[in-house]
Write an enzyme that holds these catalytic residues in place. Structure first.
Site, PDB file in Angstrom:
ATOM      1  N   HIS A   1      -3.400  -5.766   0.836  1.00 48.09           N
ATOM      2  CA  HIS A   1      -2.714  -6.029   2.108  1.00 48.09           C
ATOM      3  C   HIS A   1      -2.654  -7.527   2.403  1.00 48.09           C
ATOM      4  O   HIS A   1      -3.536  -8.057   3.100  1.00 48.09           O
ATOM      5  CB  HIS A   1      -3.451  -5.332   3.246  1.00 48.09           C
TER       6      HIS A   1
ATOM      7  N   CYS B   1       0.833  -1.202   0.000  1.00 47.85           N
ATOM      8  CA  CYS B   1       0.000   0.000   0.000  1.00 47.85           C
ATOM      9  C   CYS B   1       0.870   1.256   0.000  1.00 47.85           C
ATOM     10  O   CYS B   1       1.532   1.540  -0.982  1.00 47.85           O
ATOM     11  CB  CYS B   1      -0.979  -0.051   1.163  1.00 47.85           C
TER      12      CYS B   1
ATOM     13  N   GLU C   1      -0.694  -9.030   4.424  1.00 49.28           N
ATOM     14  CA  GLU C   1      -0.443  -9.241   5.854  1.00 49.28           C
ATOM     15  C   GLU C   1      -1.728  -9.238   6.675  1.00 49.28           C
ATOM     16  O   GLU C   1      -1.757  -9.751   7.800  1.00 49.28           O
ATOM     17  CB  GLU C   1       0.528  -8.168   6.380  1.00 49.28           C
TER      18      GLU C   1
END
Length: 271
Positions: A233, A104, A235
């Site tokens: 994202h 991002c 993660e």
């Protein structure tokens, strides 16, 4: 196997550092230190102690200063207390075989620094930028992604499709010119694409492509495959219960976004 020491950069509005460090440890990293950029710039921490650099997302500079433009200037012009440019540490880190992941805001930063896509091995020359989503709004939704099997990216090896959330207002990839986009395609530097979840084909159609990036490009790599940046994202999908369908029993068989971090960790451990 090689030890994987990860450095997670935070500060100036970054707020995804904790989950990024957690995901790195869950992916098999031996260590994941969260370090403020100001401490790196002051020389309190040195990058040569690490081999995995992660630049996370989360409202860097309040998302108000041009999609990581201010952060790129900090990296370019900061010097440590002994007078050495921070950028020299970054160059040495990469030249020494380290791998870099930008998520991002971190992806925006790598593009503004000129580390991605580095067409023609021209590093630190800006070739793409990121601009406002075509929707004109902040997009917070889950997307389906397809990895380019021909890409050299070490983070997408062994991955075909996966899902992850996006949360950004400036995620549309803008190549500097048509030849740059053509070179990205010809050299398979587009590592990840947004796809229609039904057809599983790359798309520019909203909302499957949340920002309008050409060819549905969601992530870029450099020619070595050791630098990777993406707007989604991974993660944030580190356990089946992160997925919106988990209460309906549909998430158990969906590949985790964690797989991308695992690929990076495994690459380093195999060296």
């Amino acid at each position: 196997m090689a030890r994987v020491n990860a450095l997670v950069i935070t500060g100036y509005g970054t707020n995804c550092h904790e989950e990024s460090a957690y995901a790195l440890k869950a992916a098999g990293a031996d260590n994941a230190d969260i370090v403020y950029f100001s401490d790196l710039a002051a020389g309190h921490v040195r990058m040569d102690e690490y081999n995995f650099l992660l630049c996370p997302g989360g409202f860097l500079d309040g998302d108000d200063l041009g999609a990581a433009q201010a952060a790129a200037l900090r990296w370019r012009w900061s010097t440590t207390n002994d007078g050495h440019p921070v950028l020299d540490q970054l160059k040495h880190f990469f030249d020494s075989g380290g791998i870099i992941l930008g998520i991002c805001n971190g992806f925006q930063l790598l593009c503004k620094l000129g580390l991605l896509p580095a067409v023609g091995d021209h590093y630190f020359e800006r070739q793409v930028s990121l601009s406002y989503n075509d929707s004109g709004r902040f997009e917070d939704r889950w997307v389906t992604l397809k990895a380019n099997q021909a890409s050299p990216c070490v983070f997408t090896k062994g991955i075909e499709y996966l899902q992850a959330p996006v949360r950004h207002g400036e995620g549309k990839i803008i190549p500097m010119d048509e030849p740059t986009l053509n070179a990205i395609v010809q050299n398979n530097l587009y590592a990840l694409q947004y796809v229609d979840p039904e057809t599983r084909q790359p798309t520019e159609q909203y909302p499957y492509n949340p920002n309008g990036s050409p060819m549905g490009i969601a992530g870029l790599t450099d020619p070595t495959g050791r630098i990777f940046g993406l707007m989604p994202h991974p993660e944030a999908f580190n356990h089946p219960t992160n997925h919106p369908t988990w209460t309906r029993g549909r998430a158990a068989d969906i590949p985790l976004g964690l797989a991308m971090l695992e690929s990076g960790v495994n690459y380093l451990k195999a060296k």
